[in-house]
Design an enzyme around this catalytic site. Structure first.
Site, PDB file in Angstrom:
ATOM      1  N   SER A  99       0.847  -1.194   0.000  1.00  0.00           N
ATOM      2  CA  SER A  99       0.000   0.000   0.000  1.00  0.00           C
ATOM      3  C   SER A  99       0.879   1.240   0.000  1.00  0.00           C
ATOM      4  CB  SER A  99      -0.894   0.007   1.244  1.00  0.00           C
ATOM      5  OG  SER A  99      -1.509   1.253   1.438  1.00  0.00           O
ATOM      6  N   TYR A 155      -3.119  -0.697  10.250  1.00  0.00           N
ATOM      7  CA  TYR A 155      -3.110  -1.110   8.843  1.00  0.00           C
ATOM      8  C   TYR A 155      -1.800  -0.668   8.187  1.00  0.00           C
ATOM      9  CZ  TYR A 155      -4.302  -1.030   3.854  1.00  0.00           C
ATOM     10  OH  TYR A 155      -4.284  -1.198   2.486  1.00  0.00           O
TER      11      TYR A 155
END
Length: 267
Positions: A142, A155
């Site tokens: 990400s 996350y």
């Protein structure tokens, strides 16, 4: 990357929707055998209808369960003769919330799926990757692995861990002739993207909203290339450079952005 006539294959976790589904459809169109695995049975059924039973293997898979993963990989191996050209570890979950406000159980679920699930999958896939010339272990990280992202701190931490793991494996796996790389996607048009982030996305630049089909095309390019990090969109590479050279500047910019978002949410 291979020169024989064997049908090439890809194993995809989180294949029922979003980036995984778009990748499954693209590789099926390219003539590959697609292994599509997810917890979403309905999504897998509709994907199977699109791809066709003869072009893929479809199964329910909990990436955090080692026995479950071993069974899925064994079934896939039986269908491919023990080979695997591309392992795409794509499954992941969100987990928005400030670090001290997110429940411990939710935080641990994010860690289990996004990091431990990746480790389990790579270990399960490695024997097949080693048996396949030119194989690639590709993990979906990400853009939050470039700089820690407030509001999704756990996350973001798992994605940093994934990036570090891939960087190390890209060296370790050379002794097997296996490549390792990751994707660093920005704002991708999937259900995981929060409404505030979606609303703030500009029409152009590194934080534009990227369709899932564009990610699938990068997965295709990754198999045929040799980059370590694949930025989606490519302008995120410039952001990564800034993070390395001016982390305090990025910190202050992100602090101001978070203050704006909190103010907006309070209205």
């Amino acid at each position: 990357m291979t020169s024989n006539t064997r049908r090439q294959s890809i194993f995809i976790t989180g294949a029922a929707s979003g980036m995984g589904r778009a990748t499954a459809l693209l590789f099926a169109q390219k003539g590959w055998l697609v292994g599509a695995y997810d917890l979403d049975n309905a999504g897998l059924a509709s994907l199977k209808a699109e791809i066709g039973e003869g072009n893929g293997l479809f199964g329910r898979l909990d990436v955090t369960d080692r026995a479950d993963f071993s069974a899925a990989m064994a079934g896939f191996s039986a269908a491919t003769g023990g080979t695997l050209d591309l392992m795409f570890s794509n499954a992941g979950i969100g987990g928005a919330g400030l670090f001290d406000e997110q429940s411990w159980e939710d935080a641990m679920q994010v860690v289990s799926v996004n990091f431990l699930g990746v480790m389990i999958g790579i270990r399960a896939a490695l024997p097949l990757l080693r048996a396949t010339t030119g194989s690639l272990c590709l993990v979906n990280s990400s853009s939050s692995a470039i700089f820690g992202t407030a509001g999704i701190s756990v996350y973001s931490a798992t994605k940093h861990a994934v990036r570090g793991l891939v960087e190390a494996l890209s060296i370790e796996f050379k002794r097997y002739g296996v490549r390792a790389s990751d994707l660093l996607p920005g704002l991708i048009d999937t259900p995981l993207l929060s409404d505030p982030m979606r609303a703030m996305a500009p029409e152009e630049g590194m934080w534009r909203l990227v369709p899932v089909g564009e990610v699938a095309q990068v997965v295709w390019s990754a198999y045929h290339g040799d980059k370590l990090h694949w930025y989606i969109p490519e302008q995120l590479r410039d952001f990564h450079r800034q993070v390395v050279t001016e982390p305090e500047v990025v910190r202050e910019e992100r602090t101001a952005l978070m203050a704006t978002m909190v103010t907006t949410d309070d209205i």
